[in-house]
Design a protein around this motif. Structure first.
Motif, mmCIF file in Angstrom:
data_model
loop_
_atom_site.group_PDB
_atom_site.id
_atom_site.type_symbol
_atom_site.label_atom_id
_atom_site.label_comp_id
_atom_site.label_asym_id
_atom_site.label_seq_id
_atom_site.Cartn_x
_atom_site.Cartn_y
_atom_site.Cartn_z
ATOM 1 N N GLY A 122 0.786 -1.228 0.000
ATOM 2 C CA GLY A 122 0.000 0.000 0.000
ATOM 3 C C GLY A 122 0.815 1.275 0.000
ATOM 4 O O GLY A 122 0.241 2.373 -0.095
ATOM 5 N N VAL A 123 2.153 1.162 0.119
ATOM 6 C CA VAL A 123 2.981 2.374 0.068
ATOM 7 C C VAL A 123 3.023 2.878 -1.367
ATOM 8 O O VAL A 123 3.378 2.125 -2.278
ATOM 9 C CB VAL A 123 4.414 2.084 0.572
ATOM 10 C CG1 VAL A 123 5.274 3.345 0.452
ATOM 11 C CG2 VAL A 123 4.385 1.598 2.017
ATOM 12 N N PRO A 124 2.657 4.132 -1.609
ATOM 13 C CA PRO A 124 2.658 4.656 -2.983
ATOM 14 C C PRO A 124 4.046 4.556 -3.625
ATOM 15 O O PRO A 124 5.063 4.796 -2.972
ATOM 16 C CB PRO A 124 2.237 6.121 -2.805
ATOM 17 C CG PRO A 124 1.520 6.161 -1.497
ATOM 18 C CD PRO A 124 2.194 5.140 -0.632
ATOM 19 N N GLY A 125 4.063 4.200 -4.895
ATOM 20 C CA GLY A 125 5.315 4.192 -5.635
ATOM 21 C C GLY A 125 6.111 2.913 -5.553
ATOM 22 O O GLY A 125 7.193 2.816 -6.139
ATOM 23 N N VAL A 126 5.604 1.887 -4.825
ATOM 24 C CA VAL A 126 6.308 0.611 -4.709
ATOM 25 C C VAL A 126 5.722 -0.378 -5.717
ATOM 26 O O VAL A 126 4.507 -0.576 -5.765
ATOM 27 C CB VAL A 126 6.218 0.039 -3.288
ATOM 28 C CG1 VAL A 126 6.942 -1.307 -3.203
ATOM 29 C CG2 VAL A 126 6.819 1.017 -2.286
ATOM 30 N N HIS A 127 6.581 -1.004 -6.506
ATOM 31 C CA HIS A 127 6.133 -1.877 -7.591
ATOM 32 C C HIS A 127 6.832 -3.223 -7.561
ATOM 33 O O HIS A 127 7.972 -3.342 -7.125
ATOM 34 C CB HIS A 127 6.422 -1.224 -8.948
ATOM 35 C CG HIS A 127 5.781 0.105 -9.149
ATOM 36 N ND1 HIS A 127 4.535 0.261 -9.712
ATOM 37 C CD2 HIS A 127 6.223 1.365 -8.850
ATOM 38 C CE1 HIS A 127 4.231 1.547 -9.765
ATOM 39 N NE2 HIS A 127 5.229 2.239 -9.250
ATOM 40 N N ALA A 228 13.462 8.441 -3.911
ATOM 41 C CA ALA A 228 12.902 7.448 -4.829
ATOM 42 C C ALA A 228 11.528 7.888 -5.304
ATOM 43 O O ALA A 228 10.562 7.843 -4.542
ATOM 44 C CB ALA A 228 12.813 6.082 -4.146
ATOM 45 N N GLY A 229 11.465 8.300 -6.569
ATOM 46 C CA GLY A 229 10.164 8.563 -7.154
ATOM 47 C C GLY A 229 9.442 7.272 -7.470
ATOM 48 O O GLY A 229 8.218 7.227 -7.581
ATOM 49 N N ALA A 230 10.217 6.177 -7.611
ATOM 50 C CA ALA A 230 9.656 4.840 -7.825
ATOM 51 C C ALA A 230 10.572 3.828 -7.169
ATOM 52 O O ALA A 230 11.789 4.000 -7.151
ATOM 53 C CB ALA A 230 9.507 4.538 -9.315
ATOM 54 N N VAL A 231 9.981 2.771 -6.636
ATOM 55 C CA VAL A 231 10.728 1.672 -6.029
ATOM 56 C C VAL A 231 10.257 0.373 -6.665
ATOM 57 O O VAL A 231 9.052 0.103 -6.717
ATOM 58 C CB VAL A 231 10.515 1.598 -4.502
ATOM 59 C CG1 VAL A 231 11.320 0.449 -3.902
ATOM 60 C CG2 VAL A 231 10.884 2.924 -3.844
ATOM 61 N N VAL A 232 11.189 -0.395 -7.147
ATOM 62 C CA VAL A 232 10.853 -1.701 -7.718
ATOM 63 C C VAL A 232 11.524 -2.772 -6.877
ATOM 64 O O VAL A 232 12.743 -2.719 -6.639
ATOM 65 C CB VAL A 232 11.316 -1.821 -9.184
ATOM 66 C CG1 VAL A 232 10.994 -3.202 -9.727
ATOM 67 C CG2 VAL A 232 10.635 -0.763 -10.039
ATOM 68 N N VAL A 233 10.753 -3.734 -6.417
ATOM 69 C CA VAL A 233 11.263 -4.806 -5.566
ATOM 70 C C VAL A 233 11.465 -6.055 -6.414
ATOM 71 O O VAL A 233 10.518 -6.574 -7.012
ATOM 72 C CB VAL A 233 10.287 -5.100 -4.408
ATOM 73 C CG1 VAL A 233 10.821 -6.244 -3.543
ATOM 74 C CG2 VAL A 233 10.072 -3.838 -3.568
#
Length: 406
Positions: A122-127, A228-233
């Motif tokens: 649910g954290v915005p920007g985490v993909h 981080a404008g975007a985070v990819v796991v």
């Protein structure tokens, strides 16, 4: 296919509409099965190939990666948006949100689910990047070229970092282990591959644990905060088998269905194939869990043959193979190695093309090729035949591998 099997077996149900499930359905038809084939897919999309997601689809160079399969023409009943929630072996039925689905023979091809970081839901920007919907959500994000943090420096992390750099993003890759590809390659082989990140303009931070992710930044355990404008796991995947707990299907400690050498499960009439299944390899003397495209392509042919024979007709013991495109390099690997195997270099690891061989009692058991596809092709055949190599000749990159046998 025997006449008796044709008369007694009227239907096969396959759970999972990824590569392994689709190829099982196709293989059944190609090998002559005329009974009912039902393919259940949890996603609403037409079945698609996953490797292009981190490449062409993500960068907008392809609209989708749907399989070129005429399901209707092959007489394959495709039920999309049908998630299977349970298995009742005594009744020969699957539970789904749309109601029970009976089966005669069942094939489990549910693939794997990506691992997530605790507390980031649910954290915005985490993909994550596992499905077509994931790629669709990420594509416009990348187009905006934000500062991007990739968590995990494995194969998927490297491929995503490559795509993000290609889109013009500033990229920082965070890895908890002390090196890239820690679960796959020894330190001396991973070291030159770690240098590719800086060469591509990406920052690599190893030995760093993520303590938390907030909107707009990644918090590390050592107190650093990365914008981080975007985070990819991309920290790996686990077999999608949680729904099988308590059903009588034996699962291993890694969550995989423990199939036998013929890809049968512990339940009669139930098979497992692809990313969700491990299998015993006589070639390597170990149980293997292979999360790669080629395994999902090859295994279904064995499953189909064994279903149609009505008995264990074929054992499954491939030379595992996969490839990865990262930072302008084509990386291929065939075989399986462990820490006790002898490592042999072919070429300069700081050069544009090089390979590594692993020998066990003189026999080639694995090869990693960077920009040397001929080494991979020849090495794969040598592994299949159990060829013993002359280390001096095999270590000379000017000598073709096929000419380096002892």
């Amino acid at each position: 296919m025997s006449e008796q099997t044709e008369q007694t077996l009227s239907g096969v149900v396959i759970v999972g509409a990824g590569m392994a499930g689709v190829q099982t359905a196709v293989a059944l038809r190609e090998q002559g099965f005329t009974g009912r084939v039902t393919l259940l897919g949890a996603e609403p999309h037409q079945p698609y190939d996953r490797p292009p997601l981190s490449k062409a689809v993500l960068l907008g160079k392809a609209e989708d990666s749907a399989f070129d399969v005429d399901f209707e023409g092959l007489g394959i009943e495709l039920r999309l948006g049908t998630e299977v929630t349970g298995l009742r072996a005594a009744d020969h039925e699957l539970d789904t949100e749309a109601g029970p689905v009976p089966y005669e023979v069942l094939v489990l091809a549910t693939g794997a689910r990506p691992l997530t970081l605790p507390g980031t839901g649910g954290v915005p920007g985490v993909h994550l990047l596992r499905t077509l919907d994931d790629a669709a959500r990420l594509r416009p994000v990348l187009a905006a070229a934000p500062a991007t943090v990739v968590v995990g420096a494995g194969w998927i992390g490297a491929e995503f970092a490559t795509a993000a750099r290609g889109a013009g993003c500033e990229v920082t890759v965070v890895e908890a282990a002390d090196r890239v590809l820690a679960g796959a390659l020894p330190a001396e082989v991973a070291a030159p591959m770690a240098r590719w990140y800086a060469q591509a303009g990406a920052e690599l931070i190893t030995g760093a644990r993520v303590a938390g992710i907030e909107e707009g930044r990644v918090l590390l355990a050592d107190g650093r905060a990365l914008p981080a404008g975007a985070v990819v796991v991309g920290i790996g995947a686990r077999p999608a088998t949680g729904w099988l707990a308590g059903t009588g299907v034996e699962l291993g400690p890694d969550g995989s269905v423990t199939a036998d050498a013929h890809l049968r499960t512990s339940l009669p009439g139930v098979y497992a194939v692809g990313d969700c299944a491990s299998f015993p390899s006589a070639r390597y003397g170990a149980r293997l869990l292979v999360h790669h495209w080629d395994n999902a392509l090859q295994g279904p042919r064995t499953v189909a043959a064994n279903i149609l024979a009505g008995q264990p007709a074929q054992a499954y013991d491939p030379v595992p193979y996969f490839w990865s495109e990262q930072f302008g390099r084509f990386v291929q690997y065939a075989g399986h190695h462990d820490g006790a195997d002898t490592l042999l270099w072919r070429g300069d690891p700081d050069g544009p093309a090089w390979s590594v061989c692993w020998l066990r009692e003189g026999a080639l058991v694995a090869v990693l090729a960077v920009g040397r596809p001929r080494d991979l092709a020849q090495g794969r055949k040598l592994i299949e035949t159990g060829a013993v190599l002359d280390p001096a000749r095999a270590g000379d990159p000017a000598v073709p591998l096929k000419s380096a046998t002892a």
